[in-house]
Write a protein that holds these residues in place. Sequence first.
Motif, PDB file in Angstrom:
ATOM      1  N   GLU A 410      -4.859 -11.820  37.989  1.00  0.00           N
ATOM      2  CA  GLU A 410      -4.648 -13.247  37.757  1.00  0.00           C
ATOM      3  C   GLU A 410      -3.897 -13.420  36.443  1.00  0.00           C
ATOM      4  OE1 GLU A 410      -7.218 -17.335  37.026  1.00  0.00           O
ATOM      5  OE2 GLU A 410      -8.213 -15.434  37.502  1.00  0.00           O
ATOM      6  N   THR A 411      -2.937 -14.302  36.412  1.00  0.00           N
ATOM      7  CA  THR A 411      -2.138 -14.493  35.207  1.00  0.00           C
ATOM      8  C   THR A 411      -2.514 -15.787  34.504  1.00  0.00           C
ATOM      9  OG1 THR A 411      -0.377 -15.603  36.437  1.00  0.00           O
ATOM     10  CG2 THR A 411      -0.189 -13.207  36.156  1.00  0.00           C
ATOM     11  N   VAL A 412      -2.345 -15.785  33.191  1.00  0.00           N
ATOM     12  CA  VAL A 412      -2.603 -16.968  32.373  1.00  0.00           C
ATOM     13  C   VAL A 412      -1.432 -17.142  31.412  1.00  0.00           C
ATOM     14  CG1 VAL A 412      -5.120 -16.915  32.473  1.00  0.00           C
ATOM     15  CG2 VAL A 412      -3.931 -15.550  30.771  1.00  0.00           C
ATOM     16  N   GLU A 413      -1.279 -18.360  30.917  1.00  0.00           N
ATOM     17  CA  GLU A 413      -0.190 -18.675  29.993  1.00  0.00           C
ATOM     18  C   GLU A 413      -0.661 -18.496  28.562  1.00  0.00           C
ATOM     19  OE1 GLU A 413       1.831 -22.788  29.251  1.00  0.00           O
ATOM     20  OE2 GLU A 413       2.692 -21.950  31.099  1.00  0.00           O
ATOM     21  N   VAL A 414       0.157 -17.819  27.758  1.00  0.00           N
ATOM     22  CA  VAL A 414      -0.218 -17.515  26.380  1.00  0.00           C
ATOM     23  C   VAL A 414      -0.034 -18.757  25.509  1.00  0.00           C
ATOM     24  CG1 VAL A 414       0.296 -16.109  24.357  1.00  0.00           C
ATOM     25  CG2 VAL A 414       0.411 -15.100  26.646  1.00  0.00           C
ATOM     26  N   PRO A 415      -1.088 -19.215  24.826  1.00  0.00           N
ATOM     27  CA  PRO A 415      -0.969 -20.380  23.940  1.00  0.00           C
ATOM     28  C   PRO A 415      -0.245 -20.001  22.645  1.00  0.00           C
ATOM     29  CG  PRO A 415      -3.257 -19.952  24.605  1.00  0.00           C
ATOM     30  CD  PRO A 415      -2.459 -18.737  24.937  1.00  0.00           C
ATOM     31  N   ASN A 416       0.045 -21.011  21.858  1.00  0.00           N
ATOM     32  CA  ASN A 416       0.630 -20.798  20.534  1.00  0.00           C
ATOM     33  C   ASN A 416      -0.503 -20.648  19.520  1.00  0.00           C
ATOM     34  OD1 ASN A 416       2.185 -20.643  18.277  1.00  0.00           O
ATOM     35  ND2 ASN A 416       2.842 -22.781  18.294  1.00  0.00           N
ATOM     36  N   PHE A 417      -0.682 -19.431  19.001  1.00  0.00           N
ATOM     37  CA  PHE A 417      -1.752 -19.174  18.035  1.00  0.00           C
ATOM     38  C   PHE A 417      -1.262 -19.279  16.592  1.00  0.00           C
ATOM     39  CE2 PHE A 417      -3.128 -16.513  21.756  1.00  0.00           C
ATOM     40  CZ  PHE A 417      -4.203 -17.305  22.107  1.00  0.00           C
ATOM     41  N   VAL A 418       0.050 -19.306  16.399  1.00  0.00           N
ATOM     42  CA  VAL A 418       0.605 -19.303  15.047  1.00  0.00           C
ATOM     43  C   VAL A 418       0.224 -20.597  14.319  1.00  0.00           C
ATOM     44  CG1 VAL A 418       2.736 -19.266  13.687  1.00  0.00           C
ATOM     45  CG2 VAL A 418       2.525 -17.820  15.709  1.00  0.00           C
ATOM     46  N   GLY A 419      -0.222 -20.432  13.073  1.00  0.00           N
ATOM     47  CA  GLY A 419      -0.585 -21.583  12.263  1.00  0.00           C
ATOM     48  C   GLY A 419      -2.006 -22.049  12.458  1.00  0.00           C
ATOM     49  N   LYS A 420      -2.779 -21.329  13.286  1.00  0.00           N
ATOM     50  CA  LYS A 420      -4.162 -21.721  13.543  1.00  0.00           C
ATOM     51  C   LYS A 420      -5.132 -20.707  12.928  1.00  0.00           C
ATOM     52  CE  LYS A 420      -2.871 -24.132  17.791  1.00  0.00           C
ATOM     53  NZ  LYS A 420      -2.977 -24.214  19.250  1.00  0.00           N
ATOM     54  N   PRO A 421      -6.334 -21.141  12.561  1.00  0.00           N
ATOM     55  CA  PRO A 421      -7.305 -20.205  11.963  1.00  0.00           C
ATOM     56  C   PRO A 421      -7.726 -19.140  12.972  1.00  0.00           C
ATOM     57  CG  PRO A 421      -7.939 -22.497  11.595  1.00  0.00           C
ATOM     58  CD  PRO A 421      -6.848 -22.517  12.609  1.00  0.00           C
ATOM     59  N   TYR A 422      -7.742 -17.896  12.534  1.00  0.00           N
ATOM     60  CA  TYR A 422      -8.120 -16.796  13.417  1.00  0.00           C
ATOM     61  C   TYR A 422      -9.561 -16.959  13.901  1.00  0.00           C
ATOM     62  CZ  TYR A 422      -9.159 -12.064  15.046  1.00  0.00           C
ATOM     63  OH  TYR A 422      -9.547 -10.990  15.810  1.00  0.00           O
ATOM     64  N   SER A 423     -10.440 -17.441  13.021  1.00  0.00           N
ATOM     65  CA  SER A 423     -11.846 -17.593  13.391  1.00  0.00           C
ATOM     66  C   SER A 423     -12.015 -18.568  14.549  1.00  0.00           C
ATOM     67  CB  SER A 423     -12.663 -18.060  12.186  1.00  0.00           C
ATOM     68  OG  SER A 423     -12.155 -19.297  11.701  1.00  0.00           O
ATOM     69  N   GLU A 424     -11.234 -19.663  14.546  1.00  0.00           N
ATOM     70  CA  GLU A 424     -11.339 -20.642  15.628  1.00  0.00           C
ATOM     71  C   GLU A 424     -10.778 -20.081  16.933  1.00  0.00           C
ATOM     72  OE1 GLU A 424      -9.705 -24.404  14.646  1.00  0.00           O
ATOM     73  OE2 GLU A 424     -10.945 -24.668  12.848  1.00  0.00           O
TER      74      GLU A 424
END
Length: 582
Positions: A410-424
């Motif tokens: 099953e495939t999923v779309e990769v979100p934009n993680f840049v600029g967001k806290p790693y912990s969240e």
Amino acid sequence: MMINSDNLCMSCMKDIGTEKQCPYCGFHADSKQIEPYLPIRTVLGNRYLVGKLLEYNGDGATYMGLDLSTRESVNIREFFPENIAQRDPKTLGVFVMPEKETIYNECLQSFTEMWRKLMRLSGLSALIKVRDILEGNGTCYAITENIDGITLREYLLRNNVGYISWEKARPLLMPVLSTLGTLHASGIIHRGISPSTLVVAPDGKIRITGFSISPVRSARSELKCQLYNGYAAFEQYGFEGRQGTWTDIYGFGAVLYRTLIGTDPIDATERVTNDRLMVPGKFAEQLPAYVINGLVNALQIMPEDRTRTVEELRAELSASPSAVAGTGVEYEPVVPVTVKKPVAQRIVDEEDEEDYTYNKREAAKKRHNRSSAVIAVCAIIIVLAIAFLVLWQTGVIKIDNDTTTTAAAETVEVPNFVGKPYSEIVDNTYNTKNFTFEKNEVYNSTVEEGYVISQSVDVNKKVPVGTTIRLEVSKGKESIVFPTGGIIGTKYEDAQKYLTRLGFKVEKSIKLNLDNEIPDTVQGFSLEEGVSYEKGTTVFLFVWSEPETTAPEEEPTSEDETTLDDIVDDTIDKIINFGRGN
């Protein structure tokens, strides 16, 4: 009366005076909000001050806030579905991506209607209180109370054993069940009941929080889904079966299981193929039989086998031991949760109701037949395994190690993680369910510590579930200490190499050498010894020039001497000659 917010911490809304770092929560006053969320100190409706981003999911974001008119801290929930909407950084307005207008408007309407209903129900004791609804900037904002409490998960973890008895759980959780019933009667299905969305308030009572519209709590929708592993019902993963009141029954049953047993239930998608969810023997002996019965029925995998309404579950959890004993049910030391409806009870379907009576003798016969079948199957598997090993050892069967067969993932779309806290990112259930993360920490002078700088897989790329994404996370500004001693008197080239290795940028400043100092040696520097500086800071080294050499001054000769009278006479002659036209 409006309040001066200049001295308030934007994370906890407490007065910190002129301090830069909050002594209560540690938040720094110069911290920036991650994009594209509302900037810190934005004011909504001339009344609500926006603070730190607390959390976000598929339908929006929650901020710490302050009601400027009442001086009370609040939470601000903004409808902002990031994958179908964007924000204008100048006006802060939300605008819809092309061809997403219909789904945006539908979801915005659902969001607004849900929070308006919740506002009308704010008198319920186990429900977060909604104080205001604002519309503007092309979106909607819900203002709720800020509960200074802890999640049920934290509450249980603070207990030495990680769980509590039924005697303590009953007064804690039964009001939640009653409130769920009222929500259902008002047409609200939560779909996210879990230890993370139930908050234990300072008064010791639980409040239901974490409301989102239905597409967020359903896999394969146009919004990013947020499902809580072990607490989301089977039908929420996009398989057969409609969602309804029974969906919240599963979530509540899973919460009750975690509260009484001390471990998270196995995810519903895993239970379908290999159901290992059990009530361990020591708990089965301690818990009332009717509680186990209610737990078993609430946690049935398939919706049609599950307890359907809050009223039904409340009746099962409130039954007396004698009433359950009258049904003739016997519980073994280990109770599998997969048993379907082991006691006489109502099964409420959408079209009809039927009463089923449990028959002990028939059930025992089925268990015996099932056990015999399992033994026979195991025997066949063992025989086949032995035969396979023999054929493999003799070379009849060869295994090609270079060939692997995998089912279509099953495939999923990769979100934009840049600029967001790693912990969240790693605390988000959707992320951890669909991706594996590798963290690479690096120093960065422009990105705040703990925030993602880059990701190894492109945004919006479709990848198989479980894909590993490497996230480069900022360690903040790297600090280096200017050395104590050993610089003055050394050759400039040696000092430059040494300080450059430490991480400083070195500039040379020539110092006039009038006392025959050794040329090209360091006389001083612009930084203070033993003090920490950001890596890359420029230090000026003051270096002696070549010694100055000057020729002795010569005494003027008599021919060179000129008197004042000579100058006056010469000037008069020039004036006379000028008048004559010479």
